[in-house]
Design an enzyme around this catalytic site. Structure first.
Site, PDB file in Angstrom:
ATOM      1  N   SER A  58      53.257  55.734  24.786  1.00 28.89           N
ATOM      2  CA  SER A  58      52.189  56.034  23.844  1.00 28.89           C
ATOM      3  C   SER A  58      52.051  57.528  23.617  1.00 28.89           C
ATOM      4  O   SER A  58      51.379  57.947  22.677  1.00 28.89           O
ATOM      5  CB  SER A  58      50.863  55.519  24.398  1.00 28.89           C
ATOM      6  OG  SER A  58      50.955  54.155  24.689  1.00 28.89           O
TER       7      SER A  58
ATOM      8  N   HIS B  38      57.435  52.766  19.505  1.00 31.94           N
ATOM      9  CA  HIS B  38      56.059  52.531  19.973  1.00 31.94           C
ATOM     10  C   HIS B  38      55.441  51.355  19.217  1.00 31.94           C
ATOM     11  O   HIS B  38      55.048  51.487  18.059  1.00 31.94           O
ATOM     12  CB  HIS B  38      55.250  53.827  19.775  1.00 31.94           C
ATOM     13  CG  HIS B  38      53.826  53.715  20.171  1.00 31.94           C
ATOM     14  ND1 HIS B  38      52.788  54.224  19.412  1.00 31.94           N
ATOM     15  CD2 HIS B  38      53.242  53.148  21.260  1.00 31.94           C
ATOM     16  CE1 HIS B  38      51.646  53.976  20.015  1.00 31.94           C
ATOM     17  NE2 HIS B  38      51.891  53.328  21.134  1.00 31.94           N
TER      18      HIS B  38
ATOM     19  N   GLU C 255      55.901  52.518  15.532  1.00 28.18           N
ATOM     20  CA  GLU C 255      56.078  53.960  15.308  1.00 28.18           C
ATOM     21  C   GLU C 255      57.424  54.366  15.909  1.00 28.18           C
ATOM     22  O   GLU C 255      57.713  54.023  17.058  1.00 28.18           O
ATOM     23  CB  GLU C 255      54.928  54.671  16.054  1.00 28.18           C
ATOM     24  CG  GLU C 255      54.583  56.043  15.599  1.00 28.18           C
ATOM     25  CD  GLU C 255      53.286  56.535  16.256  1.00 28.18           C
ATOM     26  OE1 GLU C 255      52.884  56.045  17.340  1.00 28.18           O
ATOM     27  OE2 GLU C 255      52.668  57.440  15.682  1.00 28.18           O
TER      28      GLU C 255
ATOM     29  N   ASN D 132      48.239  57.526  18.464  1.00 30.60           N
ATOM     30  CA  ASN D 132      47.291  57.867  19.530  1.00 30.60           C
ATOM     31  C   ASN D 132      46.688  59.249  19.365  1.00 30.60           C
ATOM     32  O   ASN D 132      45.615  59.528  19.906  1.00 30.60           O
ATOM     33  CB  ASN D 132      47.948  57.687  20.889  1.00 30.60           C
ATOM     34  CG  ASN D 132      48.045  56.213  21.233  1.00 30.60           C
ATOM     35  OD1 ASN D 132      47.059  55.492  21.125  1.00 30.60           O
ATOM     36  ND2 ASN D 132      49.220  55.757  21.598  1.00 30.60           N
TER      37      ASN D 132
HETATM   38  P1  NAD Z   1      51.010  47.258  31.963  1.00 31.53           P
HETATM   39  O1  NAD Z   1      50.381  47.951  33.107  1.00 31.53           O
HETATM   40  O2  NAD Z   1      50.377  46.020  31.387  1.00 31.53           O
HETATM   41  O3  NAD Z   1      52.524  46.854  32.345  1.00 31.53           O
HETATM   42  C1  NAD Z   1      53.450  47.753  32.875  1.00 31.53           C
HETATM   43  C2  NAD Z   1      54.511  46.940  33.595  1.00 31.53           C
HETATM   44  O4  NAD Z   1      55.591  47.817  33.954  1.00 31.53           O
HETATM   45  C3  NAD Z   1      54.024  46.296  34.897  1.00 31.53           C
HETATM   46  O5  NAD Z   1      54.310  44.921  34.905  1.00 31.53           O
HETATM   47  C4  NAD Z   1      54.798  47.042  35.983  1.00 31.53           C
HETATM   48  O6  NAD Z   1      55.085  46.252  37.119  1.00 31.53           O
HETATM   49  C5  NAD Z   1      56.050  47.440  35.231  1.00 31.53           C
HETATM   50  N1  NAD Z   1      56.762  48.565  35.840  1.00 31.53           N
HETATM   51  C6  NAD Z   1      56.249  49.723  36.327  1.00 31.53           C
HETATM   52  N2  NAD Z   1      57.220  50.506  36.828  1.00 31.53           N
HETATM   53  C7  NAD Z   1      58.388  49.834  36.630  1.00 31.53           C
HETATM   54  C8  NAD Z   1      59.746  50.098  36.942  1.00 31.53           C
HETATM   55  N3  NAD Z   1      60.104  51.222  37.545  1.00 31.53           N
HETATM   56  N4  NAD Z   1      60.674  49.182  36.615  1.00 31.53           N
HETATM   57  C9  NAD Z   1      60.327  48.022  35.993  1.00 31.53           C
HETATM   58  N5  NAD Z   1      59.045  47.711  35.678  1.00 31.53           N
HETATM   59  C10 NAD Z   1      58.095  48.598  35.997  1.00 31.53           C
HETATM   60  O7  NAD Z   1      51.198  48.367  30.839  1.00 31.53           O
HETATM   61  P2  NAD Z   1      51.311  48.182  29.241  1.00 31.53           P
HETATM   62  O8  NAD Z   1      49.951  48.219  28.656  1.00 31.53           O
HETATM   63  O9  NAD Z   1      52.232  47.051  28.958  1.00 31.53           O
HETATM   64  O10 NAD Z   1      51.998  49.585  28.856  1.00 31.53           O
HETATM   65  C11 NAD Z   1      53.381  49.760  28.999  1.00 31.53           C
HETATM   66  C12 NAD Z   1      53.815  50.937  28.144  1.00 31.53           C
HETATM   67  O11 NAD Z   1      53.495  50.647  26.773  1.00 31.53           O
HETATM   68  C13 NAD Z   1      53.119  52.250  28.474  1.00 31.53           C
HETATM   69  O12 NAD Z   1      54.021  53.295  28.281  1.00 31.53           O
HETATM   70  C14 NAD Z   1      51.997  52.312  27.435  1.00 31.53           C
HETATM   71  O13 NAD Z   1      51.582  53.610  27.140  1.00 31.53           O
HETATM   72  C15 NAD Z   1      52.681  51.682  26.243  1.00 31.53           C
HETATM   73  N6  NAD Z   1      51.804  51.105  25.236  1.00 31.53           N
HETATM   74  C16 NAD Z   1      50.702  50.391  25.603  1.00 31.53           C
HETATM   75  C17 NAD Z   1      49.895  49.825  24.617  1.00 31.53           C
HETATM   76  C18 NAD Z   1      48.693  48.999  24.979  1.00 31.53           C
HETATM   77  O14 NAD Z   1      47.883  48.681  24.081  1.00 31.53           O
HETATM   78  N7  NAD Z   1      48.517  48.610  26.230  1.00 31.53           N
HETATM   79  C19 NAD Z   1      50.212  49.991  23.257  1.00 31.53           C
HETATM   80  C20 NAD Z   1      51.372  50.707  22.918  1.00 31.53           C
HETATM   81  C21 NAD Z   1      52.160  51.261  23.916  1.00 31.53           C
END
Ligand code: NAD
Length: 280
Positions: free
Chosen positions: A116, A137, A149, A187
């Site tokens: 993000s 993204h 994005e 963001n």
């Molecule tokens: P989340 O916490 O729901 O999930 C993250 C997952 O990644 C977890 O299951 C964790 O176990 C796994 N993980 C962590 N380290 C790891 C590794 N080394 N190898 C493999 N898996 C690993 O988080 P999320 O909300 O899904 O966010 C994930 C990414 O997407 C982030 O970079 C976030 O900024 C981005 N993002 C989130 C949103 C949102 O609305 N939540 C929107 C766009 C982008």
């Protein structure tokens, strides 16, 4: 493009795996443990179960889930053409992951991050294929939202961007391009609004209901506090911290109340409680 890897089976990774499999791609979904993978698979099954009766799937849900293979081993990404990384929003975690992905994936595979806010240029520099690293993204919830994005790092090649645009099109998403600056477009603009809503809440300007109702009255489909709960308060805090640090501008200072909620593990929908309650 035939095989895609998705790293992280959380809120976003599960959604990304789902839309890739729905589009007919084979998917390898990787996370650190089987519990995380099972949670991701359950989220996918639930989402497909909602979409199928509405006639919104181009192929049977069972065929879609059959296209998603889960694994805890990065080595299982050896044959994929494209990886979307969706692990924690932490630059140390992501930098290490990109070095690992670089070693695990075939040389012509593209490595995309769903970050993000974190610099694509920095993630690219952790690999020996910086021209093949790009930002992709997605918006949450991935199966529902129509936009993605695309972020070009300093080293990203034209060919990489073209292949990433093609994947976005295949997934039915409209791509919008942004430069590699903290928070990109989405963001950069959204997070200060969410942060301001948290400041307003903590200063007693209005209740959480009043703040969200007023903003919906301005034609936002969701209030900023409910949206923060959907995104995850830990993710919101991480993004604001990156913007605050990388711009060096106090206007991005995270609201102390947001920090406090994250300390309490009140993370929003995923933990059952954020600014609003989400009983299971
Ligand atoms: P989340 O916490 O729901 O999930 C993250 C997952 O990644 C977890 O299951 C964790 O176990 C796994 N993980 C962590 N380290 C790891 C590794 N080394 N190898 C493999 N898996 C690993 O988080 P999320 O909300 O899904 O966010 C994930 C990414 O997407 C982030 O970079 C976030 O900024 C981005 N993002 C989130 C949103 C949102 O609305 N939540 C929107 C766009 C982008």
């Amino acid at each position: 493009m035939q095989q895609v890897g998705v790293v992280g089976a959380g809120t976003m990774g599960a959604g990304i795996a789902q839309v890739c499999a729905t589009a007919g791609l084979q998917v390898v979904l990787v996370d650190v443990g089987s519990e995380q993978l099972q949670r991701g698979q359950a989220a996918i099954a639930e989402s497909l179960g909602r979409l199928e009766p509405k006639g919104k799937l181009p192929r049977p849900a069972a065929e879609i889930t059959g296209r998603i293979r889960t694994s805890t081993a990065m080595a299982d990404l050896a044959n994929v053409d494209f990886v979307v990384e969706a692990a924690f929003e932490d630059s140390v975690v992501k930098t290490a992951l990109f070095a690992t992905l670089d070693a695990a994936c075939k040389p012509d595979a593209i490595l995309a991050s769903n970050t993000s806010s974190i610099s694509i240029t920095r993630l690219a520099a952790a690999t020996k294929r910086p021209d093949k690293v790009v930002g992709m993204h997605f918006m949450n919830p991935v199966p529902v939202m129509g936009y993605v994005e695309l972020i070009r790092g300093l080293q990203t090649s034209d060919a990489t961007l073209t292949r990433t645009r093609e994947l976005a099109k295949m997934l039915g998403k409209t791509a919008v391009e942004s430069t590699d600056t903290p928070g990109f477009i989405a963001n950069r603009i959204l997070m200060p609004m969410i942060n301001e809503a948290v400041f307003a809440l903590s200063e007693g300007v209005g209740t959480a209901d009043a703040i969200d109702t007023m903003m919906k009255g301005l034609n936002f489909p969701m209030g900023p506090l409910a949206l923060a709960d959907l995104i995850g308060l830990d993710v919101c805090l991480a993004v604001l911290e990156v913007m605050h640090r990388d711009f060096g501008d106090p206007k991005y200072r995270p609201a102390p109340l947001l920090r406090q909620y994250v300390r309490a593990r009140w993370l929003g929908r995923k933990s059952g409680r954020g600014f609003f309650g989400y009983p299971k």
